[in-house]
Motif scaffolding. Structure first.
Motif, PDB file in Angstrom:
ATOM      1  N   GLY A 267      26.793  64.050  48.950  1.00 18.48           N
ATOM      2  CA  GLY A 267      26.729  64.479  47.561  1.00 18.48           C
ATOM      3  C   GLY A 267      25.315  64.884  47.199  1.00 18.48           C
ATOM      4  N   LYS A 268      25.092  65.202  45.952  1.00 21.63           N
ATOM      5  CA  LYS A 268      23.762  65.612  45.510  1.00 21.63           C
ATOM      6  C   LYS A 268      22.748  64.478  45.602  1.00 21.63           C
ATOM      7  CE  LYS A 268      24.325  69.958  44.309  1.00 21.63           C
ATOM      8  NZ  LYS A 268      23.545  71.047  44.933  1.00 21.63           N
ATOM      9  N   VAL A 333      35.731  59.877  36.937  1.00 19.15           N
ATOM     10  CA  VAL A 333      35.866  60.535  38.250  1.00 19.15           C
ATOM     11  C   VAL A 333      35.498  62.016  38.134  1.00 19.15           C
ATOM     12  CG1 VAL A 333      37.466  61.141  40.100  1.00 19.15           C
ATOM     13  CG2 VAL A 333      37.558  58.861  39.077  1.00 19.15           C
ATOM     14  N   SER A 334      35.826  62.628  36.984  1.00 17.83           N
ATOM     15  CA  SER A 334      35.441  64.029  36.760  1.00 17.83           C
ATOM     16  C   SER A 334      33.927  64.163  36.745  1.00 17.83           C
ATOM     17  CB  SER A 334      36.011  64.526  35.427  1.00 17.83           C
ATOM     18  OG  SER A 334      37.407  64.613  35.476  1.00 17.83           O
ATOM     19  N   ASN A 338      31.613  66.342  39.205  1.00 16.30           N
ATOM     20  CA  ASN A 338      30.727  67.380  38.673  1.00 16.30           C
ATOM     21  C   ASN A 338      29.278  67.140  39.089  1.00 16.30           C
ATOM     22  OD1 ASN A 338      32.446  67.290  35.455  1.00 16.30           O
ATOM     23  ND2 ASN A 338      33.066  68.222  37.375  1.00 16.30           N
ATOM     24  N   THR A 339      28.884  65.868  39.163  1.00 17.36           N
ATOM     25  CA  THR A 339      27.496  65.510  39.473  1.00 17.36           C
ATOM     26  C   THR A 339      27.202  65.568  40.963  1.00 17.36           C
ATOM     27  OG1 THR A 339      27.420  64.046  37.538  1.00 17.36           O
ATOM     28  CG2 THR A 339      25.725  63.722  39.225  1.00 17.36           C
ATOM     29  N   GLU A 340      28.091  64.968  41.770  1.00 18.59           N
ATOM     30  CA  GLU A 340      27.845  64.869  43.206  1.00 18.59           C
ATOM     31  C   GLU A 340      28.319  66.101  43.989  1.00 18.59           C
ATOM     32  OE1 GLU A 340      26.077  62.721  44.691  1.00 18.59           O
ATOM     33  OE2 GLU A 340      25.820  61.237  43.103  1.00 18.59           O
ATOM     34  N   ASP A 344      31.934  72.350  44.596  1.00 18.65           N
ATOM     35  CA  ASP A 344      33.345  72.241  44.967  1.00 18.65           C
ATOM     36  C   ASP A 344      34.236  71.940  43.762  1.00 18.65           C
ATOM     37  OD1 ASP A 344      32.793  72.631  47.697  1.00 18.65           O
ATOM     38  OD2 ASP A 344      32.264  70.525  47.934  1.00 18.65           O
ATOM     39  N   PHE A 345      33.735  71.076  42.860  1.00 18.59           N
ATOM     40  CA  PHE A 345      34.550  70.630  41.735  1.00 18.59           C
ATOM     41  C   PHE A 345      33.750  70.675  40.433  1.00 18.59           C
ATOM     42  CE2 PHE A 345      35.615  68.043  45.572  1.00 18.59           C
ATOM     43  CZ  PHE A 345      36.756  68.757  45.938  1.00 18.59           C
ATOM     44  N   PRO A 346      33.503  71.872  39.919  1.00 13.03           N
ATOM     45  CA  PRO A 346      32.729  72.013  38.676  1.00 13.03           C
ATOM     46  C   PRO A 346      33.534  71.535  37.466  1.00 13.03           C
ATOM     47  CG  PRO A 346      33.610  74.123  39.340  1.00 13.03           C
ATOM     48  CD  PRO A 346      33.921  73.180  40.463  1.00 13.03           C
ATOM     49  N   LYS A 347      32.868  71.401  36.361  1.00 15.17           N
ATOM     50  CA  LYS A 347      33.505  70.922  35.138  1.00 15.17           C
ATOM     51  C   LYS A 347      34.640  71.844  34.694  1.00 15.17           C
ATOM     52  CE  LYS A 347      32.339  69.001  30.596  1.00 15.17           C
ATOM     53  NZ  LYS A 347      33.448  69.584  29.860  1.00 15.17           N
ATOM     54  N   SER A 348      34.471  73.152  34.902  1.00  8.81           N
ATOM     55  CA  SER A 348      35.519  74.106  34.526  1.00  8.81           C
ATOM     56  C   SER A 348      36.824  73.818  35.263  1.00  8.81           C
ATOM     57  CB  SER A 348      35.057  75.537  34.828  1.00  8.81           C
ATOM     58  OG  SER A 348      34.733  75.681  36.201  1.00  8.81           O
TER      59      SER A 348
END
Length: 467
Positions: A267-268, A333-334, A338-340, A344-348
């Protein structure tokens, strides 16, 4: 100033709008020097952020213990790095790095770049420290304000004058799960004294279940209350249920405890094991019975699989793993995704799929694919996509479904994920909807089970057997 004046005049003479160009060029030069002197761009920082930065700076100056801890943090950070990184840190005064922590906290990194030059990469690494410092500063400010209020009131001050959060204290007994009502008897939370005590508690529980049968400790109402108002991630003793084969890494199956707490994820904020777990208190009523545990965790029990239970002393493990834990709600979890894993899984994306409605549709499609034998040869997003192509879903809906499968694969929020912080109860003999309150965990350092065992941070109960 003379240099700025001369450069502004030169630029103005060569432009069609003398006054405007002179003004803009002069101001730009002045601003550049101001940024270099202050270490940040004041136009990018609000008045409130400056107030917060000043409050934190005052804390460092006025609190000797905090001052010493921050300097020790910089020292420890440098010593933990590669030799090149040590040189980079040593090249900058410790206070400059502490300033970076403060500015990163109040501006999200916007205002700190000029202050640290080539150390810009440290902003992200220090963000967590800055966040904690910011919380500490706000709490300290609140305490000081309340102190002034009490002092101003003199002897007339009373507790009712203080600000108070509305809380609910609910106590339950050992049999509250039968009728779902909140009991008036003593709190039934179980907290081991140590890892050895945790094993003893489970042994006693097994005898109780064998003699009297299994009754869940918490009712649905109590579990919902804990998920909403509690914080099981802060409990010292956590438990991780897994297949015994995972105790050893697949590349080194003959090396004892070469495995980890979960599947590795990058992750980030780091690279390490990602896994789902719960607290010892939430699971101890099921003893070490793999069937009962599976059902409480919303899993399907396989009698042909050998299972193990890991009890984790998070106080001993956290310094080694750098674990980050969040309760398993849609929102948390969202935010984690979004953070890590923002690419792959942006907020949008999570705003669309992390809802009860979409989760129900995903669960339906996943189970339909499973029943149709889509995963007979391979469990993959491509196989799921092949199933989706047999449905009448639109192209955009199919794309969302496939991406949701990839989130399932990467993060682990599966088709039975509820999104309210609770697992689904899969025990047909128990008249309850929920099993336990669960957390999503991410170890931001790569640590194997052997290292945790050497630090006395875990105890492992392998080869679990049903009662």
């Amino acid at each position: 100033k003379m240099q700025h004046h001369a450069r502004a005049l030169h630029a103005a003479w060569e432009s069609e709008d003398f006054t405007k160009t002179y003004s803009e060029t002069y101001v730009k030069g002045e601003k550049r020097e101001l940024v270099e002197a202050l270490g940040f761009d004041p136009t990018q920082i609000t008045e409130q952020q400056i107030d917060e930065a000043m409050a934190m700076a005052n804390l460092v100056i006025e609190d000797p213990s905090l001052h010493d801890m921050l300097y020790q943090f910089v020292k420890d950070y440098a010593e933990a790095q590669h030799a090149i990184e040590i040189t980079n840190v040593a090249g900058t005064a410790a206070f400059e790095l502490i300033l970076t922590i403060i500015m990163a906290a109040v501006t999200g990194g916007v205002g700190a770049v000029a202050a640290i030059g080539s150390k810009a990469h440290l902003i992200k690494k220090f963000q967590k420290v800055g966040d904690l410092l910011s919380d500490f500063a706000k709490a300290t400010r609140k305490l000081k304000l309340e102190g002034k209020k009490r002092k101003a009131k003199g002897n007339s001050a009373k507790f009712s004058d203080m600000e108070a959060d509305q809380v609910q204290a609910k106590k339950t007994d050992a049999h509250g799960a039968e009728d779902g009502k909140v009991s008036k008897k003593a709190n039934k939370k179980v907290e081991p004294k140590n890892l050895t005590d945790a094993k003893s508690i489970l042994a006693a529980r097994r005898e109780e279940i064998a003699a009297n049968g299994y009754t869940p400790k918490y009712s649905d109402a109590e579990l919902q209350d804990i998920a909403k108002n509690g914080d099981i991630g802060s409990d010292r003793y956590q438990v991780r249920f897994m297949e015994t084969s995972y105790l050893n890494h697949r590349d080194t199956p003959d090396v004892p405890l070469s495995g980890s707490m979960g599947r590795s994820m990058t992750g980030k904020s780091g690279t390490g094991a990602k896994y789902w777990s719960t607290s010892f208190d939430q699971l101890e009523d099921a003893d070490t019975d793999p069937r009962l545990i599976s059902q409480k965790l919303g899993l399907t029990y396989d009698p042909n699989v050998n299972y193990s239970l890991l009890i984790v002393d998070s106080q001993a493990a956290a310094p080694l793993t750098g674990v980050k834990s969040v309760s398993a709600t849609f929102e948390n979890v969202s935010e984690f995704a979004n953070t890590e894993l923002p690419d792959d899984f942006p907020k949008s994306f999570t705003d669309k799929v992390m809802t009860p409605e979409f989760q129900a549709e995903y669960s339906s499609q996943y189970k339909a694919a499973q029943d149709a034998g889509a995963f007979a040869d391979e469990w993959s997003a491509n196989e799921f996509e092949n199933h989706l192509n047999t449905t009448d879903l639109s192209g955009s809906d199919k794309a969302l479904m496939k991406q949701r499968f990839e989130m399932h694969e990467t993060i682990g929020n599966n088709d039975d994920y509820l999104g309210n912080g609770l697992t689904k109860n899969n025990n047909p003999t128990v008249n309850q909807e929920y099993g336990v309150v669960e957390t999503l965990n991410f170890e931001r350092n790569e640590v194997n089970l052997s290292q945790l065992d050497q630090k006395n941070a875990i105890t492992i109960l392998p080869g679990l057997s049903p009662i």
